[in-house]
Design an enzyme around this catalytic site. Structure first.
Site, PDB file in Angstrom:
ATOM      1  N   SER A 148     -31.050-103.447   8.998  1.00  0.00           N
ATOM      2  CA  SER A 148     -31.533-102.211   8.366  1.00  0.00           C
ATOM      3  C   SER A 148     -32.834-101.799   9.048  1.00  0.00           C
ATOM      4  CB  SER A 148     -31.799-102.454   6.877  1.00  0.00           C
ATOM      5  OG  SER A 148     -32.465-101.355   6.299  1.00  0.00           O
ATOM      6  N   TYR A 161     -36.009-107.081  -0.513  1.00  0.00           N
ATOM      7  CA  TYR A 161     -34.957-106.576   0.386  1.00  0.00           C
ATOM      8  C   TYR A 161     -35.404-106.588   1.850  1.00  0.00           C
ATOM      9  CZ  TYR A 161     -31.430-103.468   2.414  1.00  0.00           C
ATOM     10  OH  TYR A 161     -30.432-102.930   3.203  1.00  0.00           O
TER      11      TYR A 161
HETATM   12  P1  NDP Z   1     -22.222-100.618  -0.668  1.00  0.00           P
HETATM   13  O1  NDP Z   1     -22.852-101.046  -1.960  1.00  0.00           O
HETATM   14  O2  NDP Z   1     -21.416 -99.374  -0.665  1.00  0.00           O
HETATM   15  O3  NDP Z   1     -21.342-101.809  -0.081  1.00  0.00           O
HETATM   16  C1  NDP Z   1     -21.767-103.139  -0.137  1.00  0.00           C
HETATM   17  C2  NDP Z   1     -20.577-104.050   0.112  1.00  0.00           C
HETATM   18  O4  NDP Z   1     -21.035-105.410   0.086  1.00  0.00           O
HETATM   19  C3  NDP Z   1     -19.512-103.913  -0.954  1.00  0.00           C
HETATM   20  O5  NDP Z   1     -18.252-103.880  -0.330  1.00  0.00           O
HETATM   21  C4  NDP Z   1     -19.666-105.169  -1.791  1.00  0.00           C
HETATM   22  O6  NDP Z   1     -18.395-105.572  -2.289  1.00  0.00           O
HETATM   23  C5  NDP Z   1     -20.144-106.158  -0.724  1.00  0.00           C
HETATM   24  N1  NDP Z   1     -20.792-107.322  -1.305  1.00  0.00           N
HETATM   25  C6  NDP Z   1     -21.926-107.386  -2.045  1.00  0.00           C
HETATM   26  N2  NDP Z   1     -22.147-108.647  -2.437  1.00  0.00           N
HETATM   27  C7  NDP Z   1     -21.139-109.408  -1.929  1.00  0.00           C
HETATM   28  C8  NDP Z   1     -20.813-110.785  -1.993  1.00  0.00           C
HETATM   29  N3  NDP Z   1     -21.553-111.663  -2.684  1.00  0.00           N
HETATM   30  N4  NDP Z   1     -19.715-111.223  -1.343  1.00  0.00           N
HETATM   31  C9  NDP Z   1     -18.935-110.339  -0.663  1.00  0.00           C
HETATM   32  N5  NDP Z   1     -19.191-109.033  -0.569  1.00  0.00           N
HETATM   33  C10 NDP Z   1     -20.280-108.568  -1.207  1.00  0.00           C
HETATM   34  O7  NDP Z   1     -23.438-100.512   0.369  1.00  0.00           O
HETATM   35  P2  NDP Z   1     -23.481-100.202   1.930  1.00  0.00           P
HETATM   36  O8  NDP Z   1     -22.155 -99.941   2.485  1.00  0.00           O
HETATM   37  O9  NDP Z   1     -24.541 -99.191   2.117  1.00  0.00           O
HETATM   38  O10 NDP Z   1     -24.062-101.586   2.445  1.00  0.00           O
HETATM   39  C11 NDP Z   1     -23.454-102.353   3.470  1.00  0.00           C
HETATM   40  C12 NDP Z   1     -24.535-103.047   4.273  1.00  0.00           C
HETATM   41  O11 NDP Z   1     -25.353-102.064   4.907  1.00  0.00           O
HETATM   42  C13 NDP Z   1     -25.497-103.920   3.461  1.00  0.00           C
HETATM   43  O12 NDP Z   1     -25.765-105.104   4.190  1.00  0.00           O
HETATM   44  C14 NDP Z   1     -26.753-103.058   3.355  1.00  0.00           C
HETATM   45  O13 NDP Z   1     -27.917-103.833   3.186  1.00  0.00           O
HETATM   46  C15 NDP Z   1     -26.711-102.378   4.702  1.00  0.00           C
HETATM   47  N6  NDP Z   1     -27.498-101.155   4.808  1.00  0.00           N
HETATM   48  C16 NDP Z   1     -27.261-100.085   3.995  1.00  0.00           C
HETATM   49  C17 NDP Z   1     -28.029 -98.938   4.131  1.00  0.00           C
HETATM   50  C18 NDP Z   1     -27.861 -97.742   3.236  1.00  0.00           C
HETATM   51  O14 NDP Z   1     -28.766 -96.886   3.227  1.00  0.00           O
HETATM   52  N7  NDP Z   1     -26.763 -97.606   2.521  1.00  0.00           N
HETATM   53  C19 NDP Z   1     -29.053 -98.839   5.173  1.00  0.00           C
HETATM   54  C20 NDP Z   1     -29.223-100.027   5.960  1.00  0.00           C
HETATM   55  C21 NDP Z   1     -28.456-101.126   5.790  1.00  0.00           C
HETATM   56  P3  NDP Z   1     -18.099-106.241  -3.699  1.00  0.00           P
HETATM   57  O15 NDP Z   1     -19.115-105.728  -4.677  1.00  0.00           O
HETATM   58  O16 NDP Z   1     -16.696-105.791  -3.987  1.00  0.00           O
HETATM   59  O17 NDP Z   1     -18.185-107.704  -3.456  1.00  0.00           O
HETATM   60  C1  8X3 Z   2     -31.403 -99.479   3.412  1.00  0.00           C
HETATM   61  C2  8X3 Z   2     -32.469 -98.617   3.966  1.00  0.00           C
HETATM   62  O1  8X3 Z   2     -34.781 -97.671   3.540  1.00  0.00           O
HETATM   63  O2  8X3 Z   2     -33.263 -97.824   1.649  1.00  0.00           O
HETATM   64  O3  8X3 Z   2     -31.294-100.647   4.150  1.00  0.00           O
HETATM   65  O4  8X3 Z   2     -34.287 -99.805   2.528  1.00  0.00           O
HETATM   66  S1  8X3 Z   2     -33.763 -98.495   2.849  1.00  0.00           S
END
Ligand code: NDP
Ligand code: 8X3
Length: 260
Positions: A148, A161
């Protein structure tokens, strides 16, 4: 596309939503045999349906909790027994919980810190540890870690985080050193603001707080990140994309957003 992907197996963790679901669909369209993992099987089935609608070959969808060692072992064993090989691992499963400042954090916030560390850092390490030998047995592989911008620039209220995402960078760079000379590529993708379920989860289901995060600006969509991942994993065998930082045009950094 610069490599032959037919017959290659790509595993996406956290494929029930957001970036993981979009990545699974994009890689399936590119020709990979897809394995999807997450805790919510009903949501995984929705991703399966979208992959099948796109005309790609039927994916394998398996329950996975990356915070559980036995769940990770079961998941990897099942991939090897069903498909016989694994080539790409997208370590995407992850979450943010809360925005507590350290000095005013409660016991509940401490529980949130534990869950974030267990999922974003230990979960990624668990999956990677299990997959590296299987990739070597399969003739080579590619690990893509989803970090991120919060792992490059910290912000107030993000100690829990941001700490996990700085750790993802450290793990990625350790792996780069450890894997030198082995046929396994390593890439980190660091997104800025992407509109997914991420903020709803962060604010413990408060949809109003979640939508306010993206008010008046144009965030990235999950498919924008999926596009970058697909590019990284389809380069020629001698090319390694080390890292990509991908932000909306409306975002300069954490908290530095133009809203119209
Ligand atoms: P979502 O919440 O839409 O997706 C998160 C996914 O992670 C879900 O499919 C969830 O599935 C899964 N997950 C969470 N906990 C577990 C677990 N214990 N075991 C298996 N799967 C798990 O968020 P995003 O798509 O945005 O996030 C995906 C990644 O991108 C993360 O690592 C996040 O930190 C990163 N990210 C996101 C950003 C944003 O602005 N959205 C920016 C930068 C990075 P389920 O609950 O079904 O297990
Ligand atoms: C998610 C980006 O800026 O919301 O990883 O932490 S921020």
């Amino acid at each position: 596309m610069s490599i032959q992907v037919q017959g290659k197996v790509a595993v996406v963790t956290g494929a029930s939503s957001g970036i993981g679901a979009a990545t699974a669909i994009e890689l399936a369209k590119a020709g990979f045999q897809i394995v999807l993992g997450a805790r919510r099987l009903d949501k995984l089935q929705a991703t399966v349906a979208r992959i099948e609608e796109a005309g790609a070959s039927a994916p394998l969808a398996l329950e996975l909790d990356v915070t559980s060692r036995s769940s990770c072992v079961r998941f990897v064993d099942r991939i090897v027994s069903d498909l016989g090989a694994v080539h790409v691992l997208v370590n995407n499963a992850g979450l943010a919980l809360g925005t507590a400042r350290v000095g005013s954090a409660s016991e509940a916030d401490e529980d949130d810190w534990e869950t974030m560390l267990d999922t974003n850092v230990l979960g990624l390490l668990r999956m990677t540890r299990l997959m590296i030998p299987k990739m070597l047995e399969s003739g080579g592989g590619h690990i893509v870690n989803i970090g991120s911008t919060a792992g490059r620039q910290a912000y107030a209220g993000g100690a829990g985080y941001c700490g996990t995402k700085f750790a993802v960078r450290a793990v990625t760079e350790s792996l780069r050193e450890e894997l030198l000379g082995q046929p396994i590529k390593i890439t980190e993708i660091d997104p800025g603001m992407v509109e997914t379920e991420f903020s709803v989860v962060r604010y413990h289901g408060d949809a109003d707080k979640a939508s306010a995060v993206y008010a008046g600006m144009t965030p990235l969509g999950p498919e924008d990140i999926a596009d970058c991942i697909a590019f990284a994993v389809t380069r020629k065998p001698h090319v390694n994309i080390d890292a990509m930082i991908v932000k909306p045009l409306d975002q300069a950094g954490p908290g530095r957003v133009v809203r119209r």
